[in-house]
Design a protein around this motif. Structure first.
Motif, PDB file in Angstrom:
ATOM      1  N   HIS A  46       0.878  -1.215  -0.151  1.00 15.36           N
ATOM      2  CA  HIS A  46       0.012  -0.048  -0.231  1.00 15.36           C
ATOM      3  C   HIS A  46       0.777   1.159  -0.023  1.00 15.36           C
ATOM      4  O   HIS A  46       0.353   2.225  -0.382  1.00 15.36           O
ATOM      5  CB  HIS A  46      -0.942  -0.092   1.143  1.00 15.36           C
ATOM      6  CG  HIS A  46      -1.975  -1.176   1.105  1.00 15.36           C
ATOM      7  ND1 HIS A  46      -3.113  -0.996   0.574  1.00 15.36           N
ATOM      8  CD2 HIS A  46      -2.146  -2.256   1.697  1.00 15.36           C
ATOM      9  CE1 HIS A  46      -3.763  -2.305   0.591  1.00 15.36           C
ATOM     10  NE2 HIS A  46      -3.129  -3.141   1.399  1.00 15.36           N
ATOM     11  N   GLU A  52       4.324   7.784  -0.442  1.00 14.62           N
ATOM     12  CA  GLU A  52       5.315   7.722  -1.627  1.00 14.62           C
ATOM     13  C   GLU A  52       5.365   9.374  -1.994  1.00 14.62           C
ATOM     14  O   GLU A  52       6.433   9.605  -2.391  1.00 14.62           O
ATOM     15  CB  GLU A  52       4.942   6.918  -2.710  1.00 14.62           C
ATOM     16  CG  GLU A  52       3.538   7.279  -3.512  1.00 14.62           C
ATOM     17  CD  GLU A  52       3.872   8.276  -4.658  1.00 14.62           C
ATOM     18  OE1 GLU A  52       4.807   8.203  -5.176  1.00 14.62           O
ATOM     19  OE2 GLU A  52       2.798   8.794  -4.861  1.00 14.62           O
ATOM     20  N   TYR A  54       3.327   1.754  -1.580  1.00 15.58           N
ATOM     21  CA  TYR A  54       3.985   1.967  -3.056  1.00 15.58           C
ATOM     22  C   TYR A  54       3.035   2.512  -4.029  1.00 15.58           C
ATOM     23  O   TYR A  54       3.000   3.402  -5.134  1.00 15.58           O
ATOM     24  CB  TYR A  54       4.423   0.785  -3.792  1.00 15.58           C
ATOM     25  CG  TYR A  54       5.431   1.021  -5.029  1.00 15.58           C
ATOM     26  CD1 TYR A  54       6.458   1.759  -4.885  1.00 15.58           C
ATOM     27  CD2 TYR A  54       5.012   0.625  -6.296  1.00 15.58           C
ATOM     28  CE1 TYR A  54       7.383   1.636  -5.967  1.00 15.58           C
ATOM     29  CE2 TYR A  54       5.797   0.742  -7.347  1.00 15.58           C
ATOM     30  CZ  TYR A  54       7.096   1.559  -7.234  1.00 15.58           C
ATOM     31  OH  TYR A  54       7.919   1.722  -8.320  1.00 15.58           O
ATOM     32  N   VAL A  55       1.549   2.757  -3.725  1.00 14.84           N
ATOM     33  CA  VAL A  55       0.380   3.362  -4.262  1.00 14.84           C
ATOM     34  C   VAL A  55       0.238   4.839  -3.797  1.00 14.84           C
ATOM     35  O   VAL A  55       0.487   5.019  -2.640  1.00 14.84           O
ATOM     36  CB  VAL A  55      -0.695   2.538  -4.647  1.00 14.84           C
ATOM     37  CG1 VAL A  55      -0.459   1.035  -5.231  1.00 14.84           C
ATOM     38  CG2 VAL A  55      -1.445   2.321  -3.158  1.00 14.84           C
ATOM     39  N   ARG A  56      -0.427   5.655  -4.559  1.00 10.89           N
ATOM     40  CA  ARG A  56      -0.546   7.070  -4.383  1.00 10.89           C
ATOM     41  C   ARG A  56      -1.480   7.277  -3.083  1.00 10.89           C
ATOM     42  O   ARG A  56      -1.340   8.037  -2.369  1.00 10.89           O
ATOM     43  CB  ARG A  56      -0.996   7.635  -5.567  1.00 10.89           C
ATOM     44  CG  ARG A  56      -0.187   7.786  -6.779  1.00 10.89           C
ATOM     45  CD  ARG A  56       0.466   9.185  -7.152  1.00 10.89           C
ATOM     46  NE  ARG A  56       1.175   9.175  -7.903  1.00 10.89           N
ATOM     47  CZ  ARG A  56       1.085   9.403  -9.364  1.00 10.89           C
ATOM     48  NH1 ARG A  56       0.043   9.951  -9.631  1.00 10.89           N
ATOM     49  NH2 ARG A  56       1.877   9.500 -10.084  1.00 10.89           N
ATOM     50  N   GLU A  57      -2.441   6.263  -2.976  1.00 12.02           N
ATOM     51  CA  GLU A  57      -3.470   6.226  -2.169  1.00 12.02           C
ATOM     52  C   GLU A  57      -3.280   7.075  -0.925  1.00 12.02           C
ATOM     53  O   GLU A  57      -3.765   7.829  -0.198  1.00 12.02           O
ATOM     54  CB  GLU A  57      -4.169   5.136  -2.002  1.00 12.02           C
ATOM     55  CG  GLU A  57      -5.766   5.040  -1.467  1.00 12.02           C
ATOM     56  CD  GLU A  57      -5.874   3.683  -1.644  1.00 12.02           C
ATOM     57  OE1 GLU A  57      -5.536   2.623  -2.264  1.00 12.02           O
ATOM     58  OE2 GLU A  57      -6.963   3.510  -0.894  1.00 12.02           O
TER      59      GLU A  57
END
Lengths: 574, 574
Positions: free
Chosen positions: A415, A424, A417-420
């Motif tokens: 999680h 990151e 590594y994703v933008r949400e």
């Protein structure tokens, strides 16, 4: 999750650890300063940052600044937020009351900027450049320039830039080619191209004041031929000056700040300070600017920590080893925060954040002492502190911001590594702080070669003795710090001797030396923090993390430097 | 600048350092393998990677995968490049000739994938998943499944995925909820949602074979109730199965690979292996998959190094300290590569890349020995090597890929932070390798808790003795390695004893232990590399960098673990 400043933490460090208020009150400029005023400003600043600045950070990254018909459009909400920032008087916190400022100590501005950067690094870039421009014009500008620009800049009504870098001249400013040709009316015509200009154009303020490093006709080659010229975007009378943003860079992060390629085509400007003394005029603001970058690092790391800490206290994955934690209840899986590897990541970042805060806030206090103390010796000591400590925290805090934010990302697993979740973004945004205001490698050379070795180590030795004398020899923790300070003094002498045999040597070990200094200072900070809050779990966990996992690098770096020196001084051993 | 494989470096490590060919030829499966064949395959692979795969990496990042009308569209050029990859027989390099493969050793596939990842990490994700699926179906699939799918997968005509993670089940696969209901015809109906599915949908191949971890009705809770079901995107006869990509993730990097949220709605599938033995079926491919991730790390770091090294030999900034370098000529400023801080960054990355290659390639050879040796003891020893070394290189090489790529970015100064030079893409892309195929924290626990301590350290001790016995006691460098291997054996015993007193302890020091192991192995690798190329500057510079700047971490980590053990076993000292 948006960043949430914690005024109580800042207050604890300023009051219980640093006793900042009595020191500042001893300066005539701040005779009325007290803990109540300080607490009130911090409370208000915290609220403002949390409510106005933090919520628009995500759009700053995802929408970013755009170049539309030759003008930069900032992300949604940025213009209104900046207007509220100006209306609240925040840009003018530490500016002189004569110039429309509030005349408060630099350390409050330091805390404010740490929080602003944590909440919204992109937006913070714009006002972040004001303070240097203000100091520069205040110290070196003509009365006319001061009259025209100083209060506009102090209050943030107009924003400012520093136009230094050119495509071929990055770390090596001596190669700058932008020309400034004097005119009969005393103005200059400026022509050339600049790159990496933060806030070179935007829609936050009606005017932008560029401070441009350039070369007068017949100026000597190299850094001693550089002059500083003030070039406003909008001239008096309202006409547009011949300065243009040609392009904005596509960057790894920091999308909320426009990084501009600027073109000056016979733009009108006025000299700041003496001809060919542009670098000296600029260096006035260098310590304050680098301190601000260190605070960006601390703020961004705290932002990453807040996200990771919140996630680790929500998400459950697998049973933690050892006795059942209280948080287990009837759940099959434990909170991620209960797993030792995650605990270590979280506590280690707090060890860096809180320890670095103590050093950075002390540096901010020293900036005020250097400016305002009536005693010349006190001013000189404070100046020494700022000169020696600023490059150390600039490099070390920004490196930790990036690597620590990456560790915090790891807490999220996939999680992260994703933008949400926004973590990151912190990793990407923080990366630039290791580069600008002088790369971290240049900070290390500045520290060791230009400062420490320039006087054979005498200044650093004096500073270390000053720190030692503040320690309490009866406490074990203080004795450990004393031992490290002594090792650092000895190391400094060792390098100074080896440098005589091999001019490359100090350049090779500069990074290691800087790390040794930072770790010794952190050890000092943690001794002070623990002394101020005995047995308090809020501080005990990061203190333990510091000693177990951060401090061991001290010996490692010490060994690397020593062996490098021995290889030079005892060639047979090489 | 696109990535350029260097077959001569790979050949040197395989031949001069590892003597891989004679070892592989001793296996009946590779009786015809020789240096000429190996050299030819490496040459061709290098050309293919440089000419076909590397040039489309930038578009992979900037345009990325897009979801259009429920189907994933890959970036420009990806489909053609993948077709060329299949036509060249590259996916089938190590597959059995019976299945349409070329029957070559795994080590050639390992080198190929290192280069592919370096050249284009995003595109490489697609075929990267084939090999595990191939092994899994080959070992656990029914004859009918093998007949239908094995050669299609071996040749890369159809691609495959691993559908493990669910929103609530990341590292903790025991929480998987996707259901599979048996049907009268022996098939299963699969329903549920999966996330983080690499290549869950794309336009590279006509069919995609999903291996789905799920739960049969009445299966026990936890990891022992998981089964593996094969669910093709297109069923026999050409009808579309009830599996759909609902969304693709916006990620920090790796935009060339679609990371899909997948929905299975009574999709038709067939069981692979026994009911409730899904994890065991999956773990067949774990060592190979993790070795590939380690190789991604090595490849990405080499890609970053190539960019930084090229830039450092083009860009001039400031005079370097010390005697004038030959490259100065009549220039005012020296090459960036002549500055000690930059030299150190570059040589340190090479120390990691070349040392790690020796370990990783040896591991690939051991994979073949474990599969093909006629002697059971040799197979067992090789299996031990793979089990113990794979998590070490997975974690250490991916961590270095990210931190080392970030150091390489620093070589570019401000130019590194903008997209133009491609270095920031390597930093972003590499970050995911620390997370997938088991986070690096889980690798450390796998190594220390599940493997080393599971037999009281006996296996690790055996492996270290095996390494020691290969060393030449008459060489100083080898003696230093021997000392470290002995320290590591002692440390293993120390942890095993302390773990009896405190179950959390090994989880707390797992990361440090993994680093100690990696550094000891790197010391071994550099002793071998130097032995193989005495006095060769190509290898001498990274060898020196390894000893000066990388190896000192060994003592630091050793100290951290020792003190943690002492705090448990000697409570008075805690």
């Amino acid at each position: 999750m948006n960043y949430q400043p914690r005024p109580e933490d800042a207050g604890f460090i300023l009051n219980a650890v640093l006793a900042a208020v009595p020191r500042l009150r001893s300066l005539p400029a701040f005779a009325d300063y007290d803990e109540a005023l300080q607490g009130q400003v911090l409370e208000e600043a915290g609220k403002f940052v949390a409510e106005v600045i933090a919520p628009i950070n995500r759009d700053g990254d995802e929408i970013g600044c755009r170049l539309v018909d030759g003008a930069v459009v900032t992300p949604p909400g940025f213009r209104d937020a900046y207007r509220a920032f100006v209306d609240g008087g925040w840009p003018a916190l530490s500016a002189a009351t004569d110039d429309g400022g509030q005349g408060l100590p630099s350390v409050l501005e330091a805390v404010l900027y740490e929080w602003l950067s944590a909440a919204n690094h992109g937006l913070t870039m714009a006002p972040g450049l004001l303070h240097g421009a203000y100091e520069c014009i205040r110290h070196h500008g003509s009365d006319e320039l001061k009259q025209r620009y100083l209060s506009k800049i102090a209050t943030g009504e107009w924003l400012a830039t520093m136009c230094l870098t050119e495509a071929h001249a990055g770390s090596d400013l001596g190669q700058v080619r932008t020309r400034a040709v004097p005119q009969a009316d005393g103005s200059f015509r400026v022509s050339g191209g600049k790159i990496f200009i933060s806030g070179g154009d935007h829609d936050l303020s009606d005017n932008i004041v560029h401070l441009v490093l350039c070369r007068l006709p017949d100026a000597p080659a190299g850094p001693k031929g550089l002059s500083l010229v003030l070039v406003p975007k909008v001239l008096q009378g309202g006409s547009r000056n011949a300065v243009q943003c040609e392009r904005i860079e596509e960057k790894m992060g920091l999308h909320g700040s426009s990084t501009c390629v600027m073109r000056f085509d016979d733009a009108t400007g006025w000299l700041i300070g003496e001809p060919n003394r542009g670098l000296a005029a600029m260096f006035v603001m260098m310590n304050a600017a680098r301190l601000h970058v260190a605070l960006q690092g601390i703020g961004l790391l705290d932002a990453a920590w807040q996200k990771a800490d919140a996630y680790a206290h929500e998400r459950r994955q697998m049973r933690a080893p050892g006795p059942a934690p209280a948080s287990r209840g009837s759940e099959a899986a434990d909170l991620v925060a209960e797993h030792p590897a995650i605990r270590r990541i979280l506590d280690t970042q707090r060890a860096w954040i809180d320890g670095a805060r103590a050093i950075a806030y002390r540096t901010a206090v020293q900036l005020d002492v250097a400016r305002h103390d009536e005693d010349a010796k006190a001013r000189e000591q404070a100046q020494r502190w700022c000169a020696l400590v600023t490059p150390v925290i600039k490099a070390a805090c920004t490196q930790q911001a990036f690597s620590g934010a990456s560790e915090c990302l790891q807490v999220f697993g996939g999680h992260g590594y994703v933008r949400e979740w926004g973590i990151e973004q912190v990793v990407r945004d923080s990366r630039v702080t290791m580069i600008y205001e002088g790369t971290n490698e240049i900070q290390a050379i500045d520290l060791l070669v230009r400062k420490v070795l320039a006087d054979g180590g005498a200044g650093m030795s004096g500073l270390l003795i000053e720190l030692r004398d503040e320690l309490d020899a009866s406490r074990d923790i203080d004795a450990d710090v004393q031992r490290r300070l002594a090792q650092l003094r000895y190391l400094t002498t060792t390098i100074a001797m080896a440098a005589h045999k091999d001019a490359r040597l100090p350049y090779e070990v500069a990074d290691d030396y800087l790390r040794v200094v930072m770790l010794a200072f952190l050890a000092w900070a943690w001794a002070r923090l623990e002394h101020a809050a005995p047995g308090d779990a809020r501080w005990a966990a990061p203190a333990a993390a510091f000693r177990r996992w951060v401090l061991p690098e001290f010996e490692m770096r010490l060994g690397i430097v020593k062996r490098a020196c021995e290889a030079v001084t005892l060639p047979a051993a090489a």
